[in-house]
Design an enzyme around this catalytic site. Structure first.
Site, PDB file in Angstrom:
ATOM      1  N   ASN A  10       0.580  -1.105  -0.077  1.00 41.54           N
ATOM      2  CA  ASN A  10      -0.065  -0.032   0.017  1.00 41.54           C
ATOM      3  C   ASN A  10       1.125   1.172  -0.053  1.00 41.54           C
ATOM      4  O   ASN A  10       1.687   1.452   1.068  1.00 41.54           O
ATOM      5  CB  ASN A  10      -1.040   0.142   1.172  1.00 41.54           C
ATOM      6  CG  ASN A  10      -1.533   1.310   1.567  1.00 41.54           C
ATOM      7  OD1 ASN A  10      -1.873   1.823   0.456  1.00 41.54           O
ATOM      8  ND2 ASN A  10      -2.243   1.415   2.785  1.00 41.54           N
ATOM      9  N   LYS A  12      -0.107   4.309  -0.212  1.00 45.59           N
ATOM     10  CA  LYS A  12      -0.583   5.446   0.124  1.00 45.59           C
ATOM     11  C   LYS A  12      -0.438   6.663  -0.523  1.00 45.59           C
ATOM     12  O   LYS A  12      -0.520   6.541  -1.722  1.00 45.59           O
ATOM     13  CB  LYS A  12      -0.007   5.910   1.715  1.00 45.59           C
ATOM     14  CG  LYS A  12       0.029   4.545   2.766  1.00 45.59           C
ATOM     15  CD  LYS A  12       0.244   4.879   4.199  1.00 45.59           C
ATOM     16  CE  LYS A  12       0.530   3.671   4.865  1.00 45.59           C
ATOM     17  NZ  LYS A  12       0.285   3.599   6.127  1.00 45.59           N
ATOM     18  N   GLU A  95      -6.574   4.336   7.918  1.00 43.91           N
ATOM     19  CA  GLU A  95      -6.535   5.858   7.668  1.00 43.91           C
ATOM     20  C   GLU A  95      -7.871   6.419   7.445  1.00 43.91           C
ATOM     21  O   GLU A  95      -8.184   7.748   7.299  1.00 43.91           O
ATOM     22  CB  GLU A  95      -5.080   6.092   6.945  1.00 43.91           C
ATOM     23  CG  GLU A  95      -4.020   5.778   7.566  1.00 43.91           C
ATOM     24  CD  GLU A  95      -2.668   5.096   6.696  1.00 43.91           C
ATOM     25  OE1 GLU A  95      -2.797   5.482   5.433  1.00 43.91           O
ATOM     26  OE2 GLU A  95      -1.691   4.799   7.215  1.00 43.91           O
ATOM     27  N   SER A 208       3.766  -2.337  10.146  1.00 40.80           N
ATOM     28  CA  SER A 208       4.988  -2.298  10.329  1.00 40.80           C
ATOM     29  C   SER A 208       6.064  -3.427   9.904  1.00 40.80           C
ATOM     30  O   SER A 208       6.689  -4.279  10.434  1.00 40.80           O
ATOM     31  CB  SER A 208       5.580  -2.022  11.687  1.00 40.80           C
ATOM     32  OG  SER A 208       4.951  -0.539  12.036  1.00 40.80           O
TER      33      SER A 208
HETATM   34  C1  PEP Z   1      -0.474   0.117   5.859  1.00 37.68           C
HETATM   35  O1  PEP Z   1      -0.642   1.156   5.464  1.00 37.68           O
HETATM   36  O2  PEP Z   1      -1.504  -0.809   5.548  1.00 37.68           O
HETATM   37  C2  PEP Z   1       0.330  -0.382   6.844  1.00 37.68           C
HETATM   38  C3  PEP Z   1       0.430  -1.795   7.245  1.00 37.68           C
HETATM   39  O3  PEP Z   1       1.393   0.412   7.101  1.00 37.68           O
HETATM   40  P1  PEP Z   1       3.041   0.124   7.478  1.00 37.68           P
HETATM   41  O4  PEP Z   1       3.648  -1.211   7.085  1.00 37.68           O
HETATM   42  O5  PEP Z   1       3.735   1.325   7.135  1.00 37.68           O
HETATM   43  O6  PEP Z   1       2.998   0.042   9.034  1.00 37.68           O
END
Ligand code: PEP
Length: 251
Positions: A10, A12, A95, A208
């Protein structure tokens, strides 16, 4: 049934069309197709056209959609507009829920609209830190799934993916331990099994995920893939996660 992994990135609100195109071309050179391995990236709407059809190994998803087909909804993108540009679509990312105040009902309408127009929704669910600390994780996730999946037709389950993303682990560097993830995944699997017995719906973990923790997370039996944010923005780190999936598939 053999193992299958879905590794999704993703992006974003990152990457222009040119950057997205270059990324997909570079990523495609970093891994080989393998039975059971699905890799997808979710660029911003504006880059979908630029990455379309670049490489059959890299599937494409959108990050959001609106549930109406067309109309006076300034700034929104409808399911028919996405058809042909994206195969998958995220619905209910935390989000969207937190910053843009999407309710479970909105998420459900989006999910049903996606299915109606042949898009494959990835339904994101997950608890906040206070909810986890209050012992409400399973309740929260259960409720989001029940409401998010209301009205899914028999033929549609085959096109559905669920992503468990604890909100306290998203973009924080603090991932759920494989055991914490496994507990929730097993609960999600139980709920899905009660709805559609015998059908294995992919359940991804997100929060993460990095090259360093991906092998252990993917090795959990209940985890069928990962939804990666930050670490999917870099070809090296995203392909390292993909390689870990490949490694487990060939083990
Ligand atoms: C996400 O945006 O779905 C996500 C899991 O972000 P991150 O891996 O940066 O925590």
């Amino acid at each position: 049934m053999g193992r299958e992994y879905f590794i999704a990135g993703n992006w974003k609100m990152f990457k222009t069309s040119t950057e997205s195109r270059e990324f997909v071309q570079a990523l495609a050179g970093q891994f080989t197709a393998a039975p059971g391995l699905t890799v997808a990236v979710f660029p911003p709407f504006t880059a979908l056209e630029a990455v379309r059809g670049l490489d059959p190994k890299v599937h494409i998803g959108a990050q959001n959609l609106f549930y109406e087909e067309n109309g006076a909804f300034t700034g929104e993108i409808s399911p028919p507009m996405l058809r042909g540009l994206a195969e998958y679509v995220l619905v209910g990312h935390s989000e969207r829920r937190q910053i843009f105040h999407e309710s479970d009902e909105d998420v459900n309408r989006k999910l049903l609209a996606a299915l109606r127009f042949g898009l494959k929704p990835v339904l994101c669910v997950g608890e906040t830190l206070p909810e986890r600390e209050a012992g409400r994780t399973l309740d929260k996730v259960h409720g989001q799934l029940e409401k998010g999946l209301a009205g899914v037709g028999d033929a549609d389950w085959a096109h559905l993916t669920v992503a468990y993303e604890p909100i306290w682990a998203i973009g924080t560097g603090r991932n759920a331990t494989p055991e914490q993830a496994d507990e929730v995944h097993r609960h999600i699997r139980g709920l899905l099994e009660s709805k559609v017995p015998g059908r294995r719906i992919p359940v991804l973990y997100g929060g993460s995920v990095k090259p360093e923790n991906s092998l252990e997370l993917l090795a959990q039996k209940s985890i069928s893939g990962v939804l990666v944010g930050g670490a999917s923005l870099n070809v090296e780190s995203f392909s390292a996660i993909i390689q870990n999936g490949s490694k487990l598939l060939s083990a």
